[in-house]
Design a protein around this motif. Structure first.
Motif, PDB file in Angstrom:
ATOM      1  N   GLU A 255       0.815  -1.220   0.000  1.00 33.09           N
ATOM      2  CA  GLU A 255       0.000   0.000   0.000  1.00 33.09           C
ATOM      3  C   GLU A 255       0.846   1.266   0.000  1.00 33.09           C
ATOM      4  O   GLU A 255       0.316   2.360  -0.085  1.00 33.09           O
ATOM      5  CB  GLU A 255      -0.950   0.009   1.211  1.00 33.09           C
TER       6      GLU A 255
ATOM      7  N   ARG B 154       2.007   3.518  -4.145  1.00 30.51           N
ATOM      8  CA  ARG B 154       1.366   4.554  -4.961  1.00 30.51           C
ATOM      9  C   ARG B 154       1.540   5.961  -4.395  1.00 30.51           C
ATOM     10  O   ARG B 154       1.163   6.942  -5.036  1.00 30.51           O
ATOM     11  CB  ARG B 154      -0.106   4.236  -5.210  1.00 30.51           C
ATOM     12  N   PHE B 155       2.166   6.043  -3.223  1.00 26.87           N
ATOM     13  CA  PHE B 155       2.455   7.366  -2.652  1.00 26.87           C
ATOM     14  C   PHE B 155       3.936   7.726  -2.737  1.00 26.87           C
ATOM     15  O   PHE B 155       4.360   8.744  -2.210  1.00 26.87           O
ATOM     16  CB  PHE B 155       1.991   7.413  -1.195  1.00 26.87           C
TER      17      PHE B 155
ATOM     18  N   PHE C  74       6.900   8.800  -5.110  1.00 29.94           N
ATOM     19  CA  PHE C  74       7.080   9.407  -6.433  1.00 29.94           C
ATOM     20  C   PHE C  74       8.552   9.668  -6.731  1.00 29.94           C
ATOM     21  O   PHE C  74       9.345   9.901  -5.820  1.00 29.94           O
ATOM     22  CB  PHE C  74       6.312  10.737  -6.514  1.00 29.94           C
TER      23      PHE C  74
ATOM     24  N   GLU D  15      10.044  11.282  -3.447  1.00 31.32           N
ATOM     25  CA  GLU D  15       9.250  12.096  -2.526  1.00 31.32           C
ATOM     26  C   GLU D  15       7.977  11.337  -2.195  1.00 31.32           C
ATOM     27  O   GLU D  15       7.535  10.464  -2.942  1.00 31.32           O
ATOM     28  CB  GLU D  15       8.935  13.475  -3.111  1.00 31.32           C
TER      29      GLU D  15
ATOM     30  N   ARG E 158       3.913  11.303  -1.124  1.00 29.44           N
ATOM     31  CA  ARG E 158       2.746  12.139  -1.378  1.00 29.44           C
ATOM     32  C   ARG E 158       1.520  11.702  -0.578  1.00 29.44           C
ATOM     33  O   ARG E 158       0.447  11.506  -1.125  1.00 29.44           O
ATOM     34  CB  ARG E 158       2.434  12.148  -2.879  1.00 29.44           C
ATOM     35  N   LEU E 159       1.729  11.532   0.683  1.00 22.43           N
ATOM     36  CA  LEU E 159       0.594  11.327   1.595  1.00 22.43           C
ATOM     37  C   LEU E 159       0.948  12.012   2.903  1.00 22.43           C
ATOM     38  O   LEU E 159       2.048  11.810   3.446  1.00 22.43           O
ATOM     39  CB  LEU E 159       0.337   9.845   1.846  1.00 22.43           C
ATOM     40  N   LYS E 160       0.020  12.803   3.387  1.00 19.20           N
ATOM     41  CA  LYS E 160       0.261  13.508   4.643  1.00 19.20           C
ATOM     42  C   LYS E 160       0.562  12.501   5.753  1.00 19.20           C
ATOM     43  O   LYS E 160      -0.188  11.541   5.939  1.00 19.20           O
ATOM     44  CB  LYS E 160      -0.965  14.353   5.008  1.00 19.20           C
TER      45      LYS E 160
ATOM     46  N   TYR F 114       5.932  11.154   5.724  1.00 21.80           N
ATOM     47  CA  TYR F 114       7.289  11.544   6.121  1.00 21.80           C
ATOM     48  C   TYR F 114       7.540  11.275   7.608  1.00 21.80           C
ATOM     49  O   TYR F 114       8.678  11.079   8.025  1.00 21.80           O
ATOM     50  CB  TYR F 114       7.531  13.034   5.819  1.00 21.80           C
ATOM     51  N   ASP F 115       6.472  11.278   8.406  1.00 22.31           N
ATOM     52  CA  ASP F 115       6.641  11.073   9.852  1.00 22.31           C
ATOM     53  C   ASP F 115       7.109   9.659  10.198  1.00 22.31           C
ATOM     54  O   ASP F 115       7.647   9.431  11.285  1.00 22.31           O
ATOM     55  CB  ASP F 115       5.317  11.334  10.596  1.00 22.31           C
TER      56      ASP F 115
ATOM     57  N   VAL G 184       9.165   7.799   8.333  1.00 24.04           N
ATOM     58  CA  VAL G 184      10.414   7.491   7.636  1.00 24.04           C
ATOM     59  C   VAL G 184      11.537   8.261   8.330  1.00 24.04           C
ATOM     60  O   VAL G 184      11.414   9.474   8.549  1.00 24.04           O
ATOM     61  CB  VAL G 184      10.316   7.920   6.154  1.00 24.04           C
TER      62      VAL G 184
ATOM     63  N   ILE H 286       0.567   2.821   6.517  1.00 26.32           N
ATOM     64  CA  ILE H 286       0.255   3.989   5.694  1.00 26.32           C
ATOM     65  C   ILE H 286      -1.186   4.465   5.889  1.00 26.32           C
ATOM     66  O   ILE H 286      -1.474   5.658   5.816  1.00 26.32           O
ATOM     67  CB  ILE H 286       0.537   3.685   4.198  1.00 26.32           C
TER      68      ILE H 286
ATOM     69  N   PRO I 121      -6.884  10.449   6.715  1.00 24.21           N
ATOM     70  CA  PRO I 121      -7.566  11.268   5.698  1.00 24.21           C
ATOM     71  C   PRO I 121      -9.093  11.246   5.833  1.00 24.21           C
ATOM     72  O   PRO I 121      -9.770  12.129   5.304  1.00 24.21           O
ATOM     73  CB  PRO I 121      -7.137  10.630   4.365  1.00 24.21           C
TER      74      PRO I 121
ATOM     75  N   ILE J  47      -6.842   1.749   1.419  1.00 23.11           N
ATOM     76  CA  ILE J  47      -6.636   3.095   1.944  1.00 23.11           C
ATOM     77  C   ILE J  47      -7.452   4.090   1.131  1.00 23.11           C
ATOM     78  O   ILE J  47      -7.459   4.068  -0.092  1.00 23.11           O
ATOM     79  CB  ILE J  47      -5.145   3.492   1.967  1.00 23.11           C
TER      80      ILE J  47
ATOM     81  N   ALA K 227      -2.882  10.141  -3.908  1.00 21.02           N
ATOM     82  CA  ALA K 227      -1.585  10.811  -3.798  1.00 21.02           C
ATOM     83  C   ALA K 227      -1.748  12.282  -4.165  1.00 21.02           C
ATOM     84  O   ALA K 227      -2.404  12.603  -5.155  1.00 21.02           O
ATOM     85  CB  ALA K 227      -0.586  10.144  -4.736  1.00 21.02           C
ATOM     86  N   THR K 228      -1.195  13.137  -3.342  1.00 25.75           N
ATOM     87  CA  THR K 228      -1.292  14.566  -3.611  1.00 25.75           C
ATOM     88  C   THR K 228       0.066  15.213  -3.378  1.00 25.75           C
ATOM     89  O   THR K 228       0.891  14.702  -2.625  1.00 25.75           O
ATOM     90  CB  THR K 228      -2.295  15.256  -2.657  1.00 25.75           C
TER      91      THR K 228
ATOM     92  N   LEU L  39       2.514  17.574  -1.650  1.00 23.23           N
ATOM     93  CA  LEU L  39       2.533  18.108  -0.293  1.00 23.23           C
ATOM     94  C   LEU L  39       3.375  19.372  -0.231  1.00 23.23           C
ATOM     95  O   LEU L  39       4.399  19.490  -0.919  1.00 23.23           O
ATOM     96  CB  LEU L  39       3.116  17.071   0.670  1.00 23.23           C
TER      97      LEU L  39
ATOM     98  N   ALA M  57       9.264  15.579   7.980  1.00 24.33           N
ATOM     99  CA  ALA M  57       8.527  15.347   9.222  1.00 24.33           C
ATOM    100  C   ALA M  57       8.444  16.650  10.020  1.00 24.33           C
ATOM    101  O   ALA M  57       9.289  17.538   9.884  1.00 24.33           O
ATOM    102  CB  ALA M  57       9.240  14.273  10.039  1.00 24.33           C
TER     103      ALA M  57
ATOM    104  N   ILE N 133       8.198  15.473  15.481  1.00 26.10           N
ATOM    105  CA  ILE N 133       8.557  14.117  15.053  1.00 26.10           C
ATOM    106  C   ILE N 133      10.065  14.010  14.859  1.00 26.10           C
ATOM    107  O   ILE N 133      10.691  13.014  15.258  1.00 26.10           O
ATOM    108  CB  ILE N 133       7.840  13.763  13.726  1.00 26.10           C
TER     109      ILE N 133
ATOM    110  N   TYR O 104      12.872  11.308  16.476  1.00 27.34           N
ATOM    111  CA  TYR O 104      13.930  10.575  15.773  1.00 27.34           C
ATOM    112  C   TYR O 104      15.299  10.927  16.350  1.00 27.34           C
ATOM    113  O   TYR O 104      16.162  10.060  16.528  1.00 27.34           O
ATOM    114  CB  TYR O 104      13.884  10.856  14.266  1.00 27.34           C
TER     115      TYR O 104
END
Lengths: 329, 89
Positions: free
Chosen positions: A54, A57-58, A60, A97, A99-101, A104-105, A107, A195, A252, B64, B68-69, B71, B76, B80, B84
């Motif tokens: 999953e 697809r986010f 990129f 990069e 692309r889901l809010k 990044y938290d 990773v 995710i 979301p 889900i 994908a958008t 950002l 982070a 956050i 880390y």
């Protein structure tokens, strides 16, 4: 210190499975963080690059602005500062990069980033992620029966789905899911959990979510108290409720009015026992209108059109009843 | 147990071929033991598998609900990052 790649031979995977089997059905991640991190990492690793991935697809490629190919993603175990985790890389790009809010938290920022801020890989450490979640008031947990069905078995790539997804219906997993959610717990076993539920977890929404989960749990518990062995026919509405609740537990969709409206109507039907829990029938077809109901719940503004929600749910109920045959055994 | 289930499964599937009566929304009063109900459920799951697979959203592992958008924030949050940092040696 740089992360070190770790190879787990089959013998150690077998040992991991034995240790997992020895855990209680539900165990807190933090009660055995090393073992939990290994199990979760293995669960994620098994899914990366497959149809059950999953994350892909986010992810990129910065240069092409297109998602990397799912098949380009590879994962391997790593150890770093006594933490067990994994590194995910793409053979398509080293400038990634997300692309889901919230992605990044989950990773590791320093280990994963290039100098320009793009990512060369994704370092994921479940133990740190459990820490992040706990600071949002949410406990990550291992669920043995789910893990045994997914991480340690049950997946045939040619089928494109876990056995566990199908058997969720008979196992009535919505009850367990609602029970976990009402207690402020999230299972952490694979890419979906990471995710869809953990990335972006926010305590500001969990009070309402726990309240909804409590209501679902109570209504379904009452419903199934009629029988020790519900039929598949009677499990479809609860299964649908489980999928809606799963959406509501995704950042979301937190507090989505559309989901809440559909959930409420489904709960009303269950409370009214339009399909009795002890209906002793065999179901011959999965209702096609299930798809419509899930789509409706995700439609913006659907809560203002309750007649459409009622119609879709009534249609599914009729489908279930018409496909339920009396067993004359 | 396995043989019993198999026989019941075959019997239940056989009912399909003989146009068993559809039911209304009332349960029948037939007394069926839990073991038999398990066998019926096995037959049900086998029977609905092909139609279940035609419903993409039936599979939660692909479920889900997000697209994908792009950002604005591509890192982070500070909170956050501090977590880390606390794991650095």
């Amino acid at each position: 210190m740089n992360p070190q790649v770790v190879h787990l031979p089959a013998k150690e995977i077998h040992l991991l499975r034995r240790q997992f089997e020895a855990l209680p059905e539900v165990s807190l991640f933090r009660s055995s963080p090393k073992l939990s991190a290994q199990i979760t990492s293995y669960g994620i690793l098994r899914e990366v690059g497959t149809i059950n991935d999953e994350l892909s697809r986010f992810i990129f490629d910065v240069d092409s602005q297109k998602p990397v190919r799912r098949e380009s993603l590879k994962a391997e175990f790593v150890e770093w500062n006594q933490l067990f985790g994994l590194r995910i890389e793409s053979t398509d790009s080293q400038r990634l990069e997300l692309r889901l809010k919230g992605f990044y938290d989950v990773v590791h920022p320093r280990l994963s980033a290039n100098a320009d801020g793009s990512l060369h890989s994704l370092y994921i450490f479940p133990q740190i992620i459990a820490d992040i979640a706990s600071r949002q008031g949410v406990d990550l947990v291992m669920v043995k029966s789910w893990g045994m069905n997914s991480i340690f078995g049950g997946f045939n790539p040619s089928q494109g789905y876990y056995q566990t997804n199908f058997w969720e219906i008979e196992n009535n997993d919505v009850l367990k899911f609602a029970d976990l959610t009402r207690q402020g717990r999230i299972a952490f076993l694979g890419t979906h959990d990471l995710i869809a539920h953990i990335a972006g977890v926010d305590r500001g929404h969990w009070l309402l979510l726990q309240h909804q989960a409590q209501r679902v749990f109570k209504i379904l518990q009452d419903y199934f108290s009629q029988t020790s062995k519900p039929s598949v026919s009677s499990l479809i509405l609860p299964y649908t409720i489980g999928v809606i609740l799963d959406d509501l537990a995704q950042p979301p969709s937190y507090g989505s009015l559309g989901h809440l409206a559909v959930l409420e109507e489904l709960l009303v039907q269950v409370e009214q026992k339009v399909i009795p829990a002890d209906l002793k029938t065999m179901l011959t077809q999965f209702p096609a209108s299930f798809q419509k109901i899930i789509e409706l719940s995700r439609e913006f503004g659907i809560e203002k059109q309750p007649h459409r929600i009622r119609l879709a749910i009534q249609t599914m109920i009729q489908e279930i009843l018409q496909a339920s045959i009396v067993n004359g055994i | 147990m396995k043989n019993t289930s198999s026989h019941l499964l075959l019997g239940a599937v056989g009912l399909l071929a003989t146009n068993s009566p559809l039911i209304s929304n009332q349960a029948t009063a037939t007394a069926i033991s839990e073991v038999k109900m398990t066998a019926i459920n096995v037959a049900s799951l086998k029977s609905i598998e092909s139609t279940w697979l035609k419903v993409p959203m039936a599979c939660k592992a692909r479920g889900i609900n997000a697209d994908a958008t792009s950002l604005i924030q591509k890192e982070a949050s500070q909170d956050i990052q501090a977590i880390y940092a606390s794991y650095e040696a």
